[in-house]
Design a protein around this motif. Structure first.
Motif, PDB file in Angstrom:
ATOM      1  N   ASN A 149       0.807  -1.212   0.000  1.00  0.00           N
ATOM      2  CA  ASN A 149       0.000   0.000   0.000  1.00  0.00           C
ATOM      3  C   ASN A 149       0.847   1.271   0.000  1.00  0.00           C
ATOM      4  O   ASN A 149       0.300   2.365   0.117  1.00  0.00           O
ATOM      5  CB  ASN A 149      -0.934   0.024   1.211  1.00  0.00           C
ATOM      6  N   TYR A 156      -0.804   5.276   0.892  1.00  0.00           N
ATOM      7  CA  TYR A 156      -2.034   5.987   0.521  1.00  0.00           C
ATOM      8  C   TYR A 156      -3.216   5.599   1.403  1.00  0.00           C
ATOM      9  O   TYR A 156      -4.125   6.404   1.610  1.00  0.00           O
ATOM     10  CB  TYR A 156      -2.367   5.770  -0.962  1.00  0.00           C
ATOM     11  N   TYR A 170     -12.228  10.002  -5.195  1.00  0.00           N
ATOM     12  CA  TYR A 170     -11.238   9.142  -5.843  1.00  0.00           C
ATOM     13  C   TYR A 170     -11.363   9.313  -7.350  1.00  0.00           C
ATOM     14  O   TYR A 170     -12.464   9.215  -7.907  1.00  0.00           O
ATOM     15  CB  TYR A 170     -11.462   7.686  -5.445  1.00  0.00           C
ATOM     16  N   VAL A 201      -5.230   8.632  -9.376  1.00  0.00           N
ATOM     17  CA  VAL A 201      -4.340   7.628  -9.943  1.00  0.00           C
ATOM     18  C   VAL A 201      -3.885   8.126 -11.299  1.00  0.00           C
ATOM     19  O   VAL A 201      -4.692   8.318 -12.211  1.00  0.00           O
ATOM     20  CB  VAL A 201      -5.032   6.259 -10.082  1.00  0.00           C
ATOM     21  N   VAL A 220      -0.978   9.138  -6.967  1.00  0.00           N
ATOM     22  CA  VAL A 220      -0.191   7.905  -6.964  1.00  0.00           C
ATOM     23  C   VAL A 220      -0.245   7.280  -8.353  1.00  0.00           C
ATOM     24  O   VAL A 220      -1.220   7.472  -9.089  1.00  0.00           O
ATOM     25  CB  VAL A 220      -0.735   6.897  -5.919  1.00  0.00           C
ATOM     26  N   CYS A 223      -2.826   2.017  -7.270  1.00  0.00           N
ATOM     27  CA  CYS A 223      -3.330   1.705  -5.945  1.00  0.00           C
ATOM     28  C   CYS A 223      -4.178   0.452  -6.021  1.00  0.00           C
ATOM     29  O   CYS A 223      -4.585   0.023  -7.103  1.00  0.00           O
ATOM     30  CB  CYS A 223      -4.134   2.869  -5.360  1.00  0.00           C
ATOM     31  N   GLN A 225      -7.390  -0.562  -5.961  1.00  0.00           N
ATOM     32  CA  GLN A 225      -8.586   0.239  -6.147  1.00  0.00           C
ATOM     33  C   GLN A 225      -9.739  -0.203  -5.252  1.00  0.00           C
ATOM     34  O   GLN A 225     -10.462   0.630  -4.705  1.00  0.00           O
ATOM     35  CB  GLN A 225      -9.018   0.195  -7.616  1.00  0.00           C
ATOM     36  N   VAL A 228      -9.283   1.011  -1.778  1.00  0.00           N
ATOM     37  CA  VAL A 228      -9.516   2.451  -1.722  1.00  0.00           C
ATOM     38  C   VAL A 228     -11.013   2.752  -1.738  1.00  0.00           C
ATOM     39  O   VAL A 228     -11.525   3.514  -0.914  1.00  0.00           O
ATOM     40  CB  VAL A 228      -8.805   3.164  -2.894  1.00  0.00           C
TER      41      VAL A 228
END
Length: 350
Positions: A149, A156, A170, A201, A220, A223, A225, A228
């Motif tokens: 992570n 993140y 996001y 992202v 970033v 990630c 997803q 998140v």
């Protein structure tokens, strides 16, 4: 004691070959399905077929279960790096040049193949089993994943932990096609100036990361997803409407701002906005949205006091319940997967 007398014969294994379409989202979805299959039974071996180029791309990622083994076909199609420049040509190459190499690979396999699980984007005149959604929810149960992570020294998920509930937008435009530079400039400007918290992202080919980073935003290159989207600080998802991303947002119960770019993303956006009523469209059919138009839309979208948004969040939570019922024990998705495995396992070896 004679060791030879204590040895147990190896169980008969059902050999399955999985062939995804050679694109990031398709490979991810197929791998999720294969992991689910591997978790269902011990008596299965899955050969996961990718091009040599794609094996190089995914070789640094966490290894799948031992029951999933990679196999490759030659790089007989245009490179992933440049496929966006001639997408019709790429699709034609996939449907005309890969087949012979895939058949040669099957001929080389020592263990008989019981079933081929093929992506529906590939030409495949065989019956189709209704299996899905292939959401990587098994990864949510993984422990001690703090290293995975962390990107460039920044965790993140810890950053999300420090944000208020339902406060972060996001933003992800997918792994393939992207928006125009002019439209991206407008999006960057409005998010930076609006005061809306955001996690972006960026695939790394753009130079706008420094313009978006700060106390209110984090950028970033990659990630997890689903983790998140399921985080309590996420209040919405700005998405290109890829099917994987859409299903993951539904699983997480998160409303969406839709920005379809190409192909099936347009009707998926319609499902989100018009049919399910869990999102708003943030793209004109013609032209570029102005900074003022985007700003007004985003601010309304993250307004926690809005009755309109609260109703949308409630609808998203109801759809989330349906998604989770489908993958629960005895749910439709779980039952379909069990039926498929049972069907291919009943007479393997005969």
């Amino acid at each position: 004691m004679d060791p030879a007398k204590t040895e147990q014969p190896e169980p008969t294994v059902c050999h399955v070959v999985a062939m995804p379409y050679p694109g990031r989202s398709h490979i991810n979805a197929m791998m999720n399905l294969c992991k689910l299959m591997a978790s269902k039974t011990a008596d299965i071996l899955i050969g996961f077929v990718v091009t040599e180029e794609w094996l190089g791309f995914i070789s640094s990622e966490p290894k799948p279960p031992a029951k999933i083994r990679f196999a490759t076909v030659p790089n007989c199609i245009p490179s992933e790096v440049s496929r966006g420049k001639d997408f019709p040509g790429f699709m034609n190459a996939v449907n005309t040049k890969m087949e012979v190499h895939f058949e040669e690979l099957l001929d080389r396999l020592q263990q008989p193949v019981k079933a081929i699980v093929a992506d529906t984007h590939l030409v495949d005149y065989i019956p189709v089993y209704p299996i899905g959604p292939a959401i990587p929810y098994l990864e949510l149960e993984e422990k001690n994943a703090s290293i995975a992570n962390s990107i460039n020294g920044v965790n993140y998920l810890q950053w999300l932990d420090s944000q208020p509930p339902c406060s972060v937008l996001y933003i992800s435009m997918g792994s393939f096609l992207s928006v125009s530079n002019a439209q991206m400039d407008e999006i960057i400007g409005v998010i930076r100036d609006s005061g809306v918290r955001s996690l972006w992202v960026s695939r790394g080919e753009t130079g706008w990361s420094n313009d978006c980073s700060g106390d209110m935003s984090l950028v970033v290159p990659w990630c997890n997803q689903l983790k998140v989207l399921c985080h309590s600080s996420i209040g919405g998802f700005w998405t290109h409407c890829g099917w994987n991303s859409t299903l993951e947002a539904v699983f997480a119960g998160v409303p969406m701002l839709t920005y379809p770019i190409f192909w099936d993303q347009v009707p998926i956006s319609k499902h989100i906005v018009e049919d399910w009523k869990i999102g708003w469209k943030v793209k004109k059919d013609v032209g570029v949205l102005t900074r003022r138009e985007i700003s007004e839309l985003v601010k309304r979208f993250v307004d926690k006091k809005s009755d309109e948004m609260n109703a949308m969040r409630q609808r998203a939570k109801e759809l989330q319940k349906s998604s989770r019922r489908a993958i629960a024990k005895g749910g439709s998705s779980d039952a379909n997967l069990d039926a498929f495995i049972r069907n291919i396992s009943e007479d393997h070896g005969h």
